[in-house]
Design a protein around this motif. Structure first.
Motif, PDB file in Angstrom:
ATOM      1  N   MET A 262       0.846  -1.261   0.011  1.00  0.00           N
ATOM      2  CA  MET A 262      -0.105   0.116  -0.007  1.00  0.00           C
ATOM      3  C   MET A 262       0.848   1.159   0.025  1.00  0.00           C
ATOM      4  SD  MET A 262      -3.067  -0.513  -0.281  1.00  0.00           S
ATOM      5  CE  MET A 262      -2.538  -1.945  -1.293  1.00  0.00           C
ATOM      6  N   ASP A 263       1.775   1.139   0.417  1.00  0.00           N
ATOM      7  CA  ASP A 263       2.986   2.264   0.417  1.00  0.00           C
ATOM      8  C   ASP A 263       3.474   2.920  -1.110  1.00  0.00           C
ATOM      9  OD1 ASP A 263       4.511  -0.112   0.432  1.00  0.00           O
ATOM     10  OD2 ASP A 263       6.204   1.377   0.859  1.00  0.00           O
ATOM     11  N   ARG A 264       3.117   2.014  -1.940  1.00  0.00           N
ATOM     12  CA  ARG A 264       3.631   2.325  -3.227  1.00  0.00           C
ATOM     13  C   ARG A 264       2.351   2.001  -4.248  1.00  0.00           C
ATOM     14  NH1 ARG A 264       8.909   0.243  -5.496  1.00  0.00           N
ATOM     15  NH2 ARG A 264       8.281  -1.789  -4.742  1.00  0.00           N
ATOM     16  N   ILE A 265       1.261   1.953  -3.787  1.00  0.00           N
ATOM     17  CA  ILE A 265       0.079   1.538  -4.634  1.00  0.00           C
ATOM     18  C   ILE A 265      -0.197   2.599  -5.569  1.00  0.00           C
ATOM     19  CG2 ILE A 265      -1.696   2.328  -3.264  1.00  0.00           C
ATOM     20  CD1 ILE A 265      -1.926  -0.613  -5.455  1.00  0.00           C
TER      21      ILE A 265
ATOM     22  N   ALA B 280       2.215   2.275  -8.547  1.00  0.00           N
ATOM     23  CA  ALA B 280       2.044   1.017  -9.259  1.00  0.00           C
ATOM     24  C   ALA B 280       0.890   1.395 -10.099  1.00  0.00           C
ATOM     25  CB  ALA B 280       2.103  -0.155  -8.507  1.00  0.00           C
ATOM     26  N   ALA B 281      -0.340   1.913  -9.196  1.00  0.00           N
ATOM     27  CA  ALA B 281      -1.611   2.066 -10.180  1.00  0.00           C
ATOM     28  C   ALA B 281      -1.266   2.921 -11.424  1.00  0.00           C
ATOM     29  CB  ALA B 281      -2.418   2.722  -9.277  1.00  0.00           C
ATOM     30  N   GLY B 282      -0.277   3.891 -11.026  1.00  0.00           N
ATOM     31  CA  GLY B 282       0.035   5.097 -12.155  1.00  0.00           C
ATOM     32  C   GLY B 282       0.787   4.181 -13.268  1.00  0.00           C
ATOM     33  N   LEU B 283       1.563   3.360 -13.017  1.00  0.00           N
ATOM     34  CA  LEU B 283       2.405   2.761 -14.169  1.00  0.00           C
ATOM     35  C   LEU B 283       1.209   1.663 -14.935  1.00  0.00           C
ATOM     36  CD1 LEU B 283       5.513   1.700 -12.468  1.00  0.00           C
ATOM     37  CD2 LEU B 283       5.357   3.392 -14.580  1.00  0.00           C
ATOM     38  N   VAL B 284       0.346   0.996 -14.242  1.00  0.00           N
ATOM     39  CA  VAL B 284      -0.540   0.131 -14.930  1.00  0.00           C
ATOM     40  C   VAL B 284      -1.550   0.989 -15.574  1.00  0.00           C
ATOM     41  CG1 VAL B 284      -2.818  -1.275 -14.538  1.00  0.00           C
ATOM     42  CG2 VAL B 284      -0.462  -1.780 -12.984  1.00  0.00           C
ATOM     43  N   LEU B 285      -2.156   2.091 -15.126  1.00  0.00           N
ATOM     44  CA  LEU B 285      -3.024   2.794 -15.764  1.00  0.00           C
ATOM     45  C   LEU B 285      -2.204   3.815 -16.663  1.00  0.00           C
ATOM     46  CD1 LEU B 285      -5.317   3.777 -12.916  1.00  0.00           C
ATOM     47  CD2 LEU B 285      -5.750   2.333 -14.793  1.00  0.00           C
TER      48      LEU B 285
ATOM     49  N   THR C  10       1.335  12.842 -11.464  1.00  0.00           N
ATOM     50  CA  THR C  10       0.455  12.547 -10.137  1.00  0.00           C
ATOM     51  C   THR C  10       0.723  11.069  -9.685  1.00  0.00           C
ATOM     52  OG1 THR C  10      -1.250  11.408 -11.794  1.00  0.00           O
ATOM     53  CG2 THR C  10      -1.567  13.916 -10.985  1.00  0.00           C
ATOM     54  N   SER C  11       1.180  10.051 -10.196  1.00  0.00           N
ATOM     55  CA  SER C  11       1.738   8.921  -9.777  1.00  0.00           C
ATOM     56  C   SER C  11       2.616   9.068  -8.894  1.00  0.00           C
ATOM     57  CB  SER C  11       2.179   7.753 -10.883  1.00  0.00           C
ATOM     58  OG  SER C  11       3.072   8.347 -11.682  1.00  0.00           O
ATOM     59  N   ARG C  12       3.740   9.990  -8.901  1.00  0.00           N
ATOM     60  CA  ARG C  12       4.911  10.269  -8.225  1.00  0.00           C
ATOM     61  C   ARG C  12       4.271  10.783  -6.806  1.00  0.00           C
ATOM     62  NH1 ARG C  12       9.920   8.076  -9.051  1.00  0.00           N
ATOM     63  NH2 ARG C  12      10.140   7.622 -11.101  1.00  0.00           N
ATOM     64  N   LEU C  13       3.438  11.854  -7.026  1.00  0.00           N
ATOM     65  CA  LEU C  13       2.886  12.644  -5.799  1.00  0.00           C
ATOM     66  C   LEU C  13       1.736  12.033  -5.206  1.00  0.00           C
ATOM     67  CD1 LEU C  13       2.838  16.173  -7.515  1.00  0.00           C
ATOM     68  CD2 LEU C  13       4.629  15.208  -6.186  1.00  0.00           C
TER      69      LEU C  13
ATOM     70  N   ALA D 247      -4.531   8.725  -7.743  1.00  0.00           N
ATOM     71  CA  ALA D 247      -4.915   9.149  -6.597  1.00  0.00           C
ATOM     72  C   ALA D 247      -6.239   8.594  -5.914  1.00  0.00           C
ATOM     73  CB  ALA D 247      -4.763  10.868  -6.524  1.00  0.00           C
ATOM     74  N   MET D 248      -7.046   8.488  -7.083  1.00  0.00           N
ATOM     75  CA  MET D 248      -8.383   8.021  -6.804  1.00  0.00           C
ATOM     76  C   MET D 248      -8.233   6.396  -6.377  1.00  0.00           C
ATOM     77  SD  MET D 248     -10.919   9.668  -9.717  1.00  0.00           S
ATOM     78  CE  MET D 248     -10.200   9.025 -10.927  1.00  0.00           C
ATOM     79  N   VAL D 249      -7.291   5.675  -7.118  1.00  0.00           N
ATOM     80  CA  VAL D 249      -7.238   4.457  -6.729  1.00  0.00           C
ATOM     81  C   VAL D 249      -6.529   4.119  -5.290  1.00  0.00           C
ATOM     82  CG1 VAL D 249      -5.762   2.466  -7.376  1.00  0.00           C
ATOM     83  CG2 VAL D 249      -7.004   3.348  -9.262  1.00  0.00           C
ATOM     84  N   ALA D 250      -5.650   5.042  -4.875  1.00  0.00           N
ATOM     85  CA  ALA D 250      -4.997   5.004  -3.807  1.00  0.00           C
ATOM     86  C   ALA D 250      -6.001   5.166  -2.798  1.00  0.00           C
ATOM     87  CB  ALA D 250      -3.888   5.851  -3.485  1.00  0.00           C
ATOM     88  N   ARG D 251      -6.887   6.314  -2.792  1.00  0.00           N
ATOM     89  CA  ARG D 251      -7.721   6.615  -1.781  1.00  0.00           C
ATOM     90  C   ARG D 251      -8.807   5.255  -1.608  1.00  0.00           C
ATOM     91  NH1 ARG D 251     -12.344  11.009  -2.685  1.00  0.00           N
ATOM     92  NH2 ARG D 251     -13.326  10.922  -0.391  1.00  0.00           N
TER      93      ARG D 251
END
Length: 390
Positions: free
Chosen positions: A122-125, A128-133, A255-258, A308-312
């Motif tokens: 979860m600390d890097r989700i 990871a989600a940014g790369l997938v998406l 955004t995937s970095r932030l 950000a939406m996925v992480a939330r």
């Protein structure tokens, strides 16, 4: 990042291209099937509706299936839907294609994001989600304009056949490179239902649905806006979609970095940027330079909010495939509403600027919805070791 993350991004690229390219070939599809632009917009809505209804149901059936066969089966289902579209001779057949592809895509997203969460923790989700998406972003920067160009040069069917071929290649990659031991998390049904019942999770779902609804109320009808209001020539349309797509890639990289550490700020800033771009375009779409600038901002601030939406959502509702699939369903419910409501505006005779005002209203509601969840654990990363369940 594990190699599987990049392979999943390729799959998402193929699926995203299939979903988006209908918007770029609206005039051709309307002429081919002898229907209105609003009817073609409803193909976008039908795709989203199938995600909303069929995706979570299919995900339930896949709860006990190991990740690799689940991914391969969903890609095969998507391929069937894509082939139906490539050979479609009627609007009804194209509608069936969109429904099958939508069901497969929703469940695939849920499994893929759950796998990404297991691989990195979860600390890097968000990263990871940014790369997938990012496959979704590349679908808009490369897949959509290329499909639009192919439509104008050789007809819309070629794009459908090429995407089908890419899905087939993605299946080979999954079969060859995805570890066979990965299995779904063994989450009890009661535990999963308790997670899904959290008000904070549904607040996150609401924000996501409104954001994507705002984006697609505008995006679905950009092609006719470019031609009829801004006065661009038809050959310029693929390049404008390419500008939009380039902005989504750049925005997603940022955004995937932030988003892991600044989830709320990414969402607040993205929504306000989206709102300003829509208002500017509604007022000044007749000026080509302003239109191009607004399109860039729409791309940079819309879909790139996905990490950000996925992480939330995953920090609030857990890493189960069902929570992710429902998130995808809610997102596509917003997509469906935005495209459908934009079509209603056109059918009512309010003009091609009306979807822009609709999108601005939805963006404002999305910004207000962020205030429904003040819980810190929904917004900040929780460091924990990555787990791979075998």
């Amino acid at each position: 990042m594990p190699a599987a993350i990049y392979l999943l991004s390729l799959c998402i690229f193929a699926m995203g291209t299939s979903e988006f390219m209908v918007a770029g070939m609206m005039p051709s599809l309307a002429a081919a099937f002898h229907v209105s632009l609003a009817d073609i917009g409803n193909l976008v809505s039908a795709f989203a509706a199938s995600v909303v209804v069929g995706g979570p149901l299919l995900t339930l059936r896949l709860r006990a299936v190991r990740r690799k066969p689940a991914l391969l089966g969903l890609l095969a289902l998507f391929l069937i839907g894509q082939l139906i579209g490539a050979a479609a001779d009627s609007y009804a057949q194209m509608l069936a294609s969109r429904i099958v592809c939508g069901v497969a895509q929703s469940a695939f997203f849920g499994v893929a994001l759950a796998l990404a969460g297991e691989l990195v923790g979860m600390d890097r989700i968000a990263r990871a989600a940014g790369l997938v998406l990012n496959g979704l972003m590349l679908a808009s920067v490369a897949g959509l304009p290329l499909a639009t160009l192919l439509d104008q040069r050789w007809g819309w069917r070629l794009s459908f056949w090429l995407v089908a071929g890419l899905v087939g290649l993605a299946m080979l990659g999954i079969a060859a490179l995805t570890p066979a031991g990965l299995a779904p998390a063994r989450q009890e049904a009661g535990e999963e239902m308790r997670a899904l019942a959290k008000p904070a999770l549904w607040a996150a779902y609401l924000s996501s649905g409104l954001i994507i609804g705002a984006v697609f109320a505008v995006f679905t009808y950009l092609a006719p806006l470019f031609l009829q209001i801004s006065g661009f020539a038809a050959p310029s349309v693929p390049w404008l979609f390419g500008l939009y797509g380039a902005a989504t890639v750049l925005g997603n990289l940022l955004t995937s970095r932030l988003a892991d550490r600044h989830t709320r700020r990414v969402l607040q800033g993205g929504i306000l940027t989206l709102l300003m771009a829509m208002l500017a375009l509604a007022q000044g779409a007749q000026w080509q330079a302003l239109t191009a600038a607004a399109v860039f901002l729409l791309g940079a601030a819309g879909l790139p909010m996905n990490p950000a939406m996925v992480a939330r959502v995953m920090r609030t509702g857990g890493n189960g495939a069902m929570a992710n699939s429902l998130h995808m369903a809610v997102i596509n419910l917003g997509l469906m509403f935005g495209a459908w409501a934009g079509g209603l505006c056109l059918d009512a005779g309010w003009g091609l600027r009306a979807p822009l005002w609709l999108g601005a209203g939805l963006a404002l509601l999305a910004w207000l919805s962020l205030g429904l969840d003040r819980r810190g654990d929904s917004w900040q990363a929780k460091a924990r070791p990555a787990e791979v369940l075998v």
